[in-house]
Design an enzyme around this catalytic site. Structure first.
Site, PDB file in Angstrom:
ATOM      1  N   ARG A 192      -7.258   4.305   9.254  1.00 53.48           N
ATOM      2  CA  ARG A 192      -6.913   2.937   9.670  1.00 53.48           C
ATOM      3  C   ARG A 192      -7.381   2.593  11.093  1.00 53.48           C
ATOM      4  NH1 ARG A 192      -2.597   1.047   6.546  1.00 53.48           N
ATOM      5  NH2 ARG A 192      -2.705   2.009   4.495  1.00 53.48           N
TER       6      ARG A 192
ATOM      7  N   CYS B  62       7.586   1.882  12.277  1.00 50.33           N
ATOM      8  CA  CYS B  62       6.710   0.842  11.702  1.00 50.33           C
ATOM      9  C   CYS B  62       7.396  -0.507  11.588  1.00 50.33           C
ATOM     10  CB  CYS B  62       6.256   1.237  10.292  1.00 50.33           C
ATOM     11  SG  CYS B  62       5.629   2.893  10.140  1.00 50.33           S
TER      12      CYS B  62
ATOM     13  N   ASP C  35       2.700  -5.760   2.994  1.00 49.91           N
ATOM     14  CA  ASP C  35       3.060  -4.749   4.007  1.00 49.91           C
ATOM     15  C   ASP C  35       3.493  -5.355   5.340  1.00 49.91           C
ATOM     16  OD1 ASP C  35       2.463  -2.097   2.720  1.00 49.91           O
ATOM     17  OD2 ASP C  35       0.557  -3.106   2.358  1.00 49.91           O
TER      18      ASP C  35
ATOM     19  N   GLU D 119       4.738  -3.007  13.422  1.00 47.97           N
ATOM     20  CA  GLU D 119       4.215  -2.154  14.494  1.00 47.97           C
ATOM     21  C   GLU D 119       2.693  -2.031  14.442  1.00 47.97           C
ATOM     22  OE1 GLU D 119       5.550   1.947  16.388  1.00 47.97           O
ATOM     23  OE2 GLU D 119       4.774   2.240  14.373  1.00 47.97           O
ATOM     24  N   ASP D 120       2.122  -2.158  13.236  1.00 52.74           N
ATOM     25  CA  ASP D 120       0.683  -1.904  13.111  1.00 52.74           C
ATOM     26  C   ASP D 120      -0.200  -3.007  13.669  1.00 52.74           C
ATOM     27  OD1 ASP D 120       0.896   0.618  11.873  1.00 52.74           O
ATOM     28  OD2 ASP D 120       1.480  -0.383  10.006  1.00 52.74           O
TER      29      ASP D 120
ATOM     30  N   ARG E 145      -4.283  -6.097   5.247  1.00 54.58           N
ATOM     31  CA  ARG E 145      -3.307  -6.328   6.317  1.00 54.58           C
ATOM     32  C   ARG E 145      -3.873  -7.170   7.463  1.00 54.58           C
ATOM     33  NH1 ARG E 145       0.710  -1.820   7.850  1.00 54.58           N
ATOM     34  NH2 ARG E 145       1.561  -3.779   8.608  1.00 54.58           N
TER      35      ARG E 145
ATOM     36  N   LEU F 272       0.854  -1.194   0.000  1.00 55.61           N
ATOM     37  CA  LEU F 272       0.000   0.000   0.000  1.00 55.61           C
ATOM     38  C   LEU F 272       0.886   1.239   0.000  1.00 55.61           C
ATOM     39  CD1 LEU F 272      -2.521  -1.089   2.775  1.00 55.61           C
ATOM     40  CD2 LEU F 272      -2.920  -1.102   0.302  1.00 55.61           C
TER      41      LEU F 272
ATOM     42  N   HIS G  22      -0.854   7.681   9.693  1.00 55.02           N
ATOM     43  CA  HIS G  22      -0.879   7.225  11.086  1.00 55.02           C
ATOM     44  C   HIS G  22      -0.450   8.386  11.988  1.00 55.02           C
ATOM     45  CE1 HIS G  22      -0.124   2.862   9.591  1.00 55.02           C
ATOM     46  NE2 HIS G  22      -1.346   2.924  10.062  1.00 55.02           N
TER      47      HIS G  22
END
Ligand code: GLY
Length: 253
Positions: A131, A248, A60, A65-66, A85, A18, A161
């Site tokens: 997100r 990230c 991704d 971290e996400d 994701r 992305l 973010h």
């Protein structure tokens, strides 16, 4: 102090990740090399690094971290707002459980990507973004409360973010950029505003009194050094092409 980090090797499919950056497609070989140097930097900061295998089905997935928030008290697996994701969560769960056997979970219709969450001691700022939605942030706050921690939501408009636009460097110091610099929620911090052309460096990472700074942002580097921190530059060009920053690429705890 942090002791551990979890990272995931970038997959070759990352070139299809992305992106809104309009900087072109990443060069996989260079991204791999930059990721190896990132791991070296984490180790130089004293962290034990767990390296997870590449996941070709999830372009991704190096942006670990996400998909989880790790606090001083436990772990919370997220439910990413980006549909492509969501499958990353169950694939990082075993690694998280090696350190935190009983994590908590964010559930649909709540969405959270932890790139939207900034930790300041026991206080967690949760950015509302494309997100991370209100339901997800509310779930996150109640799970943080269960751990004896607190969370607040931060309204924002332009950033992917929350941590795209700011980093907490401990000692009340906050690197900021754009809308976040004047945001009332952060007015009590010593805010160091980066210029628009160096905004990517607003995602720098404090680790045990060293600050990792993306390579190629000299004014940001000087500003951070002037605050008295040791710094370590890491080349990030190929991850920047995917809107990804230094924070990230790891979970640090
Ligand atoms: N390319 C990273 C993300 O958009 O989540």
């Amino acid at each position: 102090m942090f002791k551990h980090a979890i990272v995931r090797t970038p997959c070759e499919a990352m070139v299809k990740g992305l992106s809104t950056a309009k900087l072109g497609k990443p060069d996989y070989a260079l991204a791999f090399e930059q990721h190896q140097d990132y791991i070296a930097a984490l180790r130089e900061c004293g962290l034990q690094v767990t390296e997870l295998e590449a996941l070709e089905d999830f372009p991704d997935s190096c942006f670990v971290e996400d998909v989880a928030l790790i606090t001083p008290k436990g772990a919370i697996l997220t439910h990413p707002g980006a549909p492509s994701r969501r499958g990353e969560v169950e694939l990082i769960e075993p690694a998280i459980k090696q350190f935190f056997p009983y994590p908590d979970y964010i559930d649909a219709p709540g969405h959270v990507e932890a790139g939207d969450i900034m930790m300041v001691g026991g206080q967690f700022y949760i950015g509302l973004s494309a997100r991370t939605n209100r339901q997800g942030a509310a779930q996150m706050i109640s799970l943080l409360n269960k751990q004896g921690l607190s969370g607040t939501m931060v309204n924002m408009s332009a950033l992917l973010h929350l941590k795209t636009g700011l980093s907490y460097l401990e000692n009340n110091n906050l690197l900021t950029f754009g809308e976040i610099h004047h945001h009332p929620d952060f007015s009590d911090y010593n805010r160091i505003e980066l210029t628009a052309e160096e905004s990517y460096a607003a995602n720098s990472v404090w680790i045990n009194d060293t600050v990792l700074v993306p390579k190629g942002f000299p004014k940001a580097l000087t500003a951070i050094k002037t605050l008295g921190y040791a710094t370590r530059e890491v080349a990030m060009s190929e991850f920047q092409k995917l809107d990804g920053g230094l924070s990230c690429l790891s979970l640090r705890f």
